[in-house]
Motif scaffolding. Sequence first.
Motif, PDB file in Angstrom:
ATOM      1  N   ASP A 264     -30.016  34.661  34.191  1.00  0.00           N
ATOM      2  CA  ASP A 264     -31.229  34.928  33.407  1.00  0.00           C
ATOM      3  C   ASP A 264     -32.287  35.593  34.278  1.00  0.00           C
ATOM      4  N   VAL A 265     -32.063  35.602  35.583  1.00  0.00           N
ATOM      5  CA  VAL A 265     -33.046  36.149  36.534  1.00  0.00           C
ATOM      6  C   VAL A 265     -32.317  37.006  37.559  1.00  0.00           C
ATOM      7  N   PHE A 266     -33.016  38.023  38.072  1.00  0.00           N
ATOM      8  CA  PHE A 266     -32.355  39.046  38.890  1.00  0.00           C
ATOM      9  C   PHE A 266     -33.259  39.473  40.040  1.00  0.00           C
ATOM     10  N   GLU A 267     -32.636  39.908  41.127  1.00  0.00           N
ATOM     11  CA  GLU A 267     -33.395  40.479  42.240  1.00  0.00           C
ATOM     12  C   GLU A 267     -34.019  41.768  41.749  1.00  0.00           C
ATOM     13  N   GLY A 268     -35.324  41.915  41.875  1.00  0.00           N
ATOM     14  CA  GLY A 268     -35.993  43.158  41.480  1.00  0.00           C
ATOM     15  C   GLY A 268     -36.079  43.372  39.979  1.00  0.00           C
ATOM     16  N   GLU A 269     -35.947  42.278  39.175  1.00  0.00           N
ATOM     17  CA  GLU A 269     -36.040  42.438  37.716  1.00  0.00           C
ATOM     18  C   GLU A 269     -37.367  43.088  37.316  1.00  0.00           C
ATOM     19  N   PRO A 270     -37.426  43.853  36.251  1.00  0.00           N
ATOM     20  CA  PRO A 270     -36.399  43.973  35.208  1.00  0.00           C
ATOM     21  C   PRO A 270     -35.225  44.901  35.551  1.00  0.00           C
ATOM     22  N   LYS A 271     -35.167  45.394  36.778  1.00  0.00           N
ATOM     23  CA  LYS A 271     -33.956  46.145  37.149  1.00  0.00           C
ATOM     24  C   LYS A 271     -32.835  45.129  37.368  1.00  0.00           C
ATOM     25  N   VAL A 272     -31.618  45.534  37.035  1.00  0.00           N
ATOM     26  CA  VAL A 272     -30.458  44.670  37.220  1.00  0.00           C
ATOM     27  C   VAL A 272     -29.475  45.428  38.100  1.00  0.00           C
ATOM     28  N   HIS A 273     -28.876  44.752  39.063  1.00  0.00           N
ATOM     29  CA  HIS A 273     -27.918  45.421  39.952  1.00  0.00           C
ATOM     30  C   HIS A 273     -26.858  46.133  39.096  1.00  0.00           C
ATOM     31  N   PRO A 274     -26.669  47.441  39.292  1.00  0.00           N
ATOM     32  CA  PRO A 274     -25.782  48.192  38.386  1.00  0.00           C
ATOM     33  C   PRO A 274     -24.372  47.625  38.311  1.00  0.00           C
ATOM     34  N   ASP A 275     -23.878  47.034  39.387  1.00  0.00           N
ATOM     35  CA  ASP A 275     -22.508  46.486  39.343  1.00  0.00           C
ATOM     36  C   ASP A 275     -22.393  45.345  38.336  1.00  0.00           C
ATOM     37  N   LEU A 276     -23.478  44.573  38.183  1.00  0.00           N
ATOM     38  CA  LEU A 276     -23.426  43.438  37.242  1.00  0.00           C
ATOM     39  C   LEU A 276     -23.255  43.921  35.809  1.00  0.00           C
ATOM     40  N   LEU A 277     -23.762  45.132  35.543  1.00  0.00           N
ATOM     41  CA  LEU A 277     -23.715  45.660  34.172  1.00  0.00           C
ATOM     42  C   LEU A 277     -22.313  46.101  33.758  1.00  0.00           C
ATOM     43  N   THR A 278     -21.452  46.294  34.724  1.00  0.00           N
ATOM     44  CA  THR A 278     -20.115  46.800  34.385  1.00  0.00           C
ATOM     45  C   THR A 278     -19.023  45.725  34.488  1.00  0.00           C
ATOM     46  N   ILE A 279     -19.409  44.529  34.880  1.00  0.00           N
ATOM     47  CA  ILE A 279     -18.423  43.449  35.062  1.00  0.00           C
ATOM     48  C   ILE A 279     -18.367  42.610  33.784  1.00  0.00           C
ATOM     49  N   PRO A 280     -17.173  42.339  33.253  1.00  0.00           N
ATOM     50  CA  PRO A 280     -17.129  41.580  31.994  1.00  0.00           C
ATOM     51  C   PRO A 280     -17.449  40.099  32.137  1.00  0.00           C
ATOM     52  N   ASN A 281     -17.103  39.497  33.294  1.00  0.00           N
ATOM     53  CA  ASN A 281     -17.217  38.033  33.394  1.00  0.00           C
ATOM     54  C   ASN A 281     -18.599  37.565  33.851  1.00  0.00           C
ATOM     55  N   VAL A 282     -19.627  38.186  33.296  1.00  0.00           N
ATOM     56  CA  VAL A 282     -20.988  37.727  33.578  1.00  0.00           C
ATOM     57  C   VAL A 282     -21.828  37.845  32.303  1.00  0.00           C
ATOM     58  N   VAL A 283     -22.560  36.773  31.992  1.00  0.00           N
ATOM     59  CA  VAL A 283     -23.470  36.767  30.837  1.00  0.00           C
ATOM     60  C   VAL A 283     -24.862  37.079  31.375  1.00  0.00           C
ATOM     61  N   LEU A 284     -25.514  38.075  30.795  1.00  0.00           N
ATOM     62  CA  LEU A 284     -26.809  38.545  31.312  1.00  0.00           C
ATOM     63  C   LEU A 284     -27.887  38.385  30.249  1.00  0.00           C
ATOM     64  N   THR A 285     -28.981  37.714  30.596  1.00  0.00           N
ATOM     65  CA  THR A 285     -30.116  37.592  29.654  1.00  0.00           C
ATOM     66  C   THR A 285     -31.417  37.946  30.398  1.00  0.00           C
ATOM     67  N   PRO A 286     -32.405  38.493  29.657  1.00  0.00           N
ATOM     68  CA  PRO A 286     -33.609  39.025  30.311  1.00  0.00           C
ATOM     69  C   PRO A 286     -34.730  37.996  30.530  1.00  0.00           C
ATOM     70  N   HIS A 287     -34.487  37.037  31.412  1.00  0.00           N
ATOM     71  CA  HIS A 287     -35.491  36.035  31.819  1.00  0.00           C
ATOM     72  C   HIS A 287     -36.154  35.380  30.598  1.00  0.00           C
ATOM     73  N   ILE A 288     -35.312  34.704  29.795  1.00  0.00           N
ATOM     74  CA  ILE A 288     -35.810  34.122  28.539  1.00  0.00           C
ATOM     75  C   ILE A 288     -35.663  32.599  28.492  1.00  0.00           C
ATOM     76  N   ALA A 289     -35.432  31.960  29.621  1.00  0.00           N
ATOM     77  CA  ALA A 289     -35.125  30.522  29.578  1.00  0.00           C
ATOM     78  C   ALA A 289     -36.222  29.696  28.898  1.00  0.00           C
ATOM     79  N   SER A 290     -37.474  30.096  29.041  1.00  0.00           N
ATOM     80  CA  SER A 290     -38.559  29.310  28.413  1.00  0.00           C
ATOM     81  C   SER A 290     -38.985  29.903  27.064  1.00  0.00           C
ATOM     82  N   ALA A 291     -38.220  30.882  26.583  1.00  0.00           N
ATOM     83  CA  ALA A 291     -38.693  31.655  25.429  1.00  0.00           C
ATOM     84  C   ALA A 291     -38.371  31.021  24.078  1.00  0.00           C
ATOM     85  N   THR A 292     -39.178  30.023  23.687  1.00  0.00           N
ATOM     86  CA  THR A 292     -39.265  29.640  22.277  1.00  0.00           C
ATOM     87  C   THR A 292     -40.747  29.771  21.946  1.00  0.00           C
ATOM     88  N   VAL A 293     -41.060  29.990  20.688  1.00  0.00           N
ATOM     89  CA  VAL A 293     -42.467  30.205  20.342  1.00  0.00           C
ATOM     90  C   VAL A 293     -43.316  28.977  20.692  1.00  0.00           C
TER      91      VAL A 293
END
Length: 328
Positions: A264-293
């Motif tokens: 849910d969190v990344f080095e240098g976010e909101p940029k994501v390491h390009p290799d992570l974007l092409t690997i199937p065995n990783v679930v990626l979310t945009p820093h939303i762990a506390s995101a309920t209204v």
Amino acid sequence: MSKPKIFVARAIFPEIITRLEQHFDVESNQNDVTLSKADLIGKLKDKVGVFTTGGERIDEELLSACKQLRICANMAVGYNNFDVDAMTRHGVLATNAPDVLTETTADFGFALLMATARRITESEHYLRAGKWTKWSYDMFAGSDVHGATLGILGMGRIGQGIAKRGAYGFGMNVVYHNRSKLDAATEAACKARYVSKEELLKTADHLVLVLPYSPSSHHAMGAAEIAQMKPSATLVNIARGGIVDDAALALALREKRIAAAGLDVFEGEPKVHPDLLTIPNVVLTPHIASATVPTRLAMANLAVDNLISYLTKNKAVTPLNPSVIATK
Ligand code: 8YV
């Protein structure tokens, strides 16, 4: 009498602005324009308070330039965007937003663990792409969560919430590592056992990272630590970017040296390491762990409580450097 001037650094719920306006002369970035350091300094030169959301760096350079500033209220429990020592030197109060997000963030940590272990997003992408033509015995076979060993690195309030979900909801064997061992009653309540970091890495089937970021936790999960994990293990990071060496993790995932990761969190976010974007065995979310209204509202209101309390009554609800209050 004129009201104290404050700045709201990012767009936020309109009712939060309305509440602030009852007490302050408010300038806000409701258009969510990206502010450079120089822009932020420009905005804060004549302000006594600022509402930050975790991304705005408050450091020596800014504090030296913004002499009116008395309080920075972060709408986040993490405060690695604050140089608290510099703030204390400048007599500026730092506050964060703990507790109100604990259960929501623990829910998300567990959801990310489940999604990762059971390959939920990977299989959904497969289905949406029209690739599901027949059933097969090993299609998206993942790993079990119930009864497995849950490892938690960083056993603060959120870590404890995840431990309880694992122990009571899923019958997991919970082990943890933390700067300090918890007292016996808290350990019993979490059904969690303290182990060395080495044992944690070696025994966890699912390892969840919930430790705060600081220079000493930078790359706490680097190539050497990832190499100690089981090849069948999953790694979940809901803590901060920079705690995991994302390049090393991407390589380990690609080479199947661990089974999967949920990030849910990344080095240098909101940029994501390009290799992570092409690997199937990783679930990626945009820093939303506390995101309920309700939780985001509660976090914002706590930051507002701190601003009102300090600037009108010289008190704070969740101060990080309370010594500043005593000297004022
Ligand atoms: C925030 C977080 O949403 O509270 C924290 O430390 O990481 C998140 O809950 C984020 O920091 C932006 O405010």
